[in-house]
Design an enzyme around this catalytic site. Structure first.
Site, PDB file in Angstrom:
ATOM      1  N   ASN A   9       0.868  -1.183   0.000  1.00  0.00           N
ATOM      2  CA  ASN A   9       0.000   0.000   0.000  1.00  0.00           C
ATOM      3  C   ASN A   9       0.900   1.226   0.000  1.00  0.00           C
ATOM      4  O   ASN A   9       1.530   1.525   1.006  1.00  0.00           O
ATOM      5  CB  ASN A   9      -0.889  -0.018   1.247  1.00  0.00           C
ATOM      6  CG  ASN A   9      -1.684   1.267   1.420  1.00  0.00           C
ATOM      7  OD1 ASN A   9      -1.816   2.049   0.475  1.00  0.00           O
ATOM      8  ND2 ASN A   9      -2.208   1.491   2.625  1.00  0.00           N
ATOM      9  N   LYS A  11      -0.001   4.240  -0.142  1.00  0.00           N
ATOM     10  CA  LYS A  11      -0.664   5.406   0.473  1.00  0.00           C
ATOM     11  C   LYS A  11      -0.502   6.626  -0.455  1.00  0.00           C
ATOM     12  O   LYS A  11      -0.499   6.449  -1.669  1.00  0.00           O
ATOM     13  CB  LYS A  11      -0.099   5.669   1.868  1.00  0.00           C
ATOM     14  CG  LYS A  11      -0.029   4.399   2.722  1.00  0.00           C
ATOM     15  CD  LYS A  11       0.209   4.700   4.165  1.00  0.00           C
ATOM     16  CE  LYS A  11       0.493   3.397   4.900  1.00  0.00           C
ATOM     17  NZ  LYS A  11       0.170   3.475   6.309  1.00  0.00           N
ATOM     18  N   HIS A  92      -9.543   0.875   4.910  1.00  0.00           N
ATOM     19  CA  HIS A  92      -8.256   1.112   5.602  1.00  0.00           C
ATOM     20  C   HIS A  92      -8.488   2.065   6.771  1.00  0.00           C
ATOM     21  O   HIS A  92      -9.271   3.017   6.654  1.00  0.00           O
ATOM     22  CB  HIS A  92      -7.240   1.702   4.621  1.00  0.00           C
ATOM     23  CG  HIS A  92      -5.843   1.682   5.160  1.00  0.00           C
ATOM     24  ND1 HIS A  92      -5.403   2.578   6.102  1.00  0.00           N
ATOM     25  CD2 HIS A  92      -4.804   0.858   4.920  1.00  0.00           C
ATOM     26  CE1 HIS A  92      -4.136   2.310   6.402  1.00  0.00           C
ATOM     27  NE2 HIS A  92      -3.755   1.260   5.694  1.00  0.00           N
ATOM     28  N   GLU A  94      -6.839   4.434   7.902  1.00  0.00           N
ATOM     29  CA  GLU A  94      -6.576   5.857   7.629  1.00  0.00           C
ATOM     30  C   GLU A  94      -7.786   6.501   6.938  1.00  0.00           C
ATOM     31  O   GLU A  94      -8.065   7.678   7.143  1.00  0.00           O
ATOM     32  CB  GLU A  94      -5.291   5.994   6.791  1.00  0.00           C
ATOM     33  CG  GLU A  94      -4.067   5.719   7.661  1.00  0.00           C
ATOM     34  CD  GLU A  94      -2.821   5.288   6.902  1.00  0.00           C
ATOM     35  OE1 GLU A  94      -2.792   5.370   5.658  1.00  0.00           O
ATOM     36  OE2 GLU A  94      -1.871   4.842   7.580  1.00  0.00           O
ATOM     37  N   GLU A 162      -5.498  -5.263  10.482  1.00  0.00           N
ATOM     38  CA  GLU A 162      -4.507  -4.224  10.669  1.00  0.00           C
ATOM     39  C   GLU A 162      -4.795  -3.477  11.971  1.00  0.00           C
ATOM     40  O   GLU A 162      -5.608  -2.534  11.983  1.00  0.00           O
ATOM     41  CB  GLU A 162      -4.553  -3.230   9.509  1.00  0.00           C
ATOM     42  CG  GLU A 162      -4.250  -3.838   8.165  1.00  0.00           C
ATOM     43  CD  GLU A 162      -3.591  -2.831   7.244  1.00  0.00           C
ATOM     44  OE1 GLU A 162      -2.482  -3.099   6.809  1.00  0.00           O
ATOM     45  OE2 GLU A 162      -4.178  -1.759   7.016  1.00  0.00           O
ATOM     46  N   GLY A 168       2.222   2.000  10.667  1.00  0.00           N
ATOM     47  CA  GLY A 168       3.157   3.116  10.521  1.00  0.00           C
ATOM     48  C   GLY A 168       3.833   3.534  11.814  1.00  0.00           C
ATOM     49  O   GLY A 168       4.441   4.602  11.875  1.00  0.00           O
ATOM     50  N   SER A 200       3.321  -2.430  10.291  1.00  0.00           N
ATOM     51  CA  SER A 200       4.776  -2.399  10.487  1.00  0.00           C
ATOM     52  C   SER A 200       5.471  -3.708  10.122  1.00  0.00           C
ATOM     53  O   SER A 200       6.446  -4.098  10.766  1.00  0.00           O
ATOM     54  CB  SER A 200       5.100  -1.979  11.926  1.00  0.00           C
ATOM     55  OG  SER A 200       4.591  -0.672  12.182  1.00  0.00           O
TER      56      SER A 200
HETATM   57  C1  PEP Z   1      -0.758  -0.066   5.815  1.00  0.00           C
HETATM   58  O1  PEP Z   1      -0.647   0.994   5.225  1.00  0.00           O
HETATM   59  O2  PEP Z   1      -1.754  -0.779   5.590  1.00  0.00           O
HETATM   60  C2  PEP Z   1       0.291  -0.470   6.739  1.00  0.00           C
HETATM   61  C3  PEP Z   1       0.169  -1.612   7.351  1.00  0.00           C
HETATM   62  O3  PEP Z   1       1.346   0.396   6.900  1.00  0.00           O
HETATM   63  P1  PEP Z   1       2.767   0.070   7.587  1.00  0.00           P
HETATM   64  O4  PEP Z   1       3.249  -1.241   7.007  1.00  0.00           O
HETATM   65  O5  PEP Z   1       3.636   1.210   7.203  1.00  0.00           O
HETATM   66  O6  PEP Z   1       2.531  -0.049   9.058  1.00  0.00           O
END
Ligand code: PEP
Length: 240
Positions: A9, A11, A92, A94, A162, A168, A200
């Site tokens: 992803n 983003k 997601h 975010e 997630e 992040g 992460s």
């Molecule tokens: C994500 O954007 O879905 C995500 C898991 O980000 P990160 O791997 O940076 O934590």
């Protein structure tokens, strides 16, 4: 058996000049037994579609429920599909946080993804406060019930767990925490649904997560931007 996926992803990162990284990832994952997806900003999908990729499939990061209309700044699932996407992330955290998307919104977006022939990568996750209150499994069960439409199949849907506090932040959930959730999701979603972990994930922690019985891959943010970071994650998945 569920399909294994290494999904990235990007983003709100990346310009057309960064699509060389997708080609490097493509070269690096060639021949692996897992599927590899990179979910790009909408502006890059059409450009990526013209590149000579062999293996990596392209996804979007959001779609509006409607086919078209007066929704300034939004993008429909049909637009993503025409540009070359075959997957789209829905729900997601975010988007849920920044845009106030509810489970009902996510359900409608997921139905729109199916309507356009896209596979939805449907995200759910608890906040730190919910985990500390011992509500994790109840929250996730409710989110999945509220956001997963009737008619979900392993072909049209991938579920990504997630934890919001792990995205992040560099704080990856422990294998025990991931196993508890994924075992519960397996019971709820069925034997063949792919269940990804996200939060992460890096090359250094990927193998121990992929060793868990009900983890079928990862949704990766930061570590998906560069082939040197992402390809070892896909390799660890294929080897698991
Ligand atoms: C994500 O954007 O879905 C995500 C898991 O980000 P990160 O791997 O940076 O934590």
């Amino acid at each position: 058996m569920p399909q294994k996926y290494a999904a990235g992803n990007w983003k709100m990162n990346g310009l057309v000049s960064d699509l060389t990284d997708v080609l490097e990832i493509d070269a690096g994952v060639e021949g692996l037994t897992c599927k590899t997806i990179i979910c790009l900003p909408a502006t890059l999908i059409y450009a990526a579609d013209g590149d000579p990729r062999q293996t990596v499939e392209i996804g979007g990061q959001y779609c509006h429920p409607a086919i078209s209309g007066a929704h300034t700044g939004d993008v429909s699932a049909e637009m993503l599909a025409e540009a070359g996407a075959t997957y789209v992330i829905t729900g997601h955290s975010e988007r849920r946080t920044d845009h106030g998307e509810t489970d009902a919104d996510v359900r409608a977006q997921t139905e729109a993804a199916w309507r356009a022939g896209l596979t939805a990568i449907l995200c759910i996750g608890e906040t730190l406060a919910q985990r500390e209150a011992g509500e994790t499994l109840a929250v996730l069960t409710d989110q999945l019930k509220g956001s997963l439409p009737e008619g979900a199949t392993p072909e049209n849907t991938i579920i990504a767990y997630e934890p919001v506090w792990a995205i992040g932040t560099g704080k990856v959930a422990t294998p025990d925490q991931v196993a508890e959730v994924h075992d519960a999701l397996r019971a709820q979603a069925g034997a063949d649904m792919s269940l990804l972990y996200g939060g992460s994930v890096k090359a250094a922690n990927a193998a121990e997560l992929f060793a868990l019985t009900n983890v079928d891959g990862a949704l990766v943010g930061g570590a998906s931007l560069k082939a040197a970071d992402f390809v070892p994650i896909a390799q660890a998945l294929a080897a698991s």
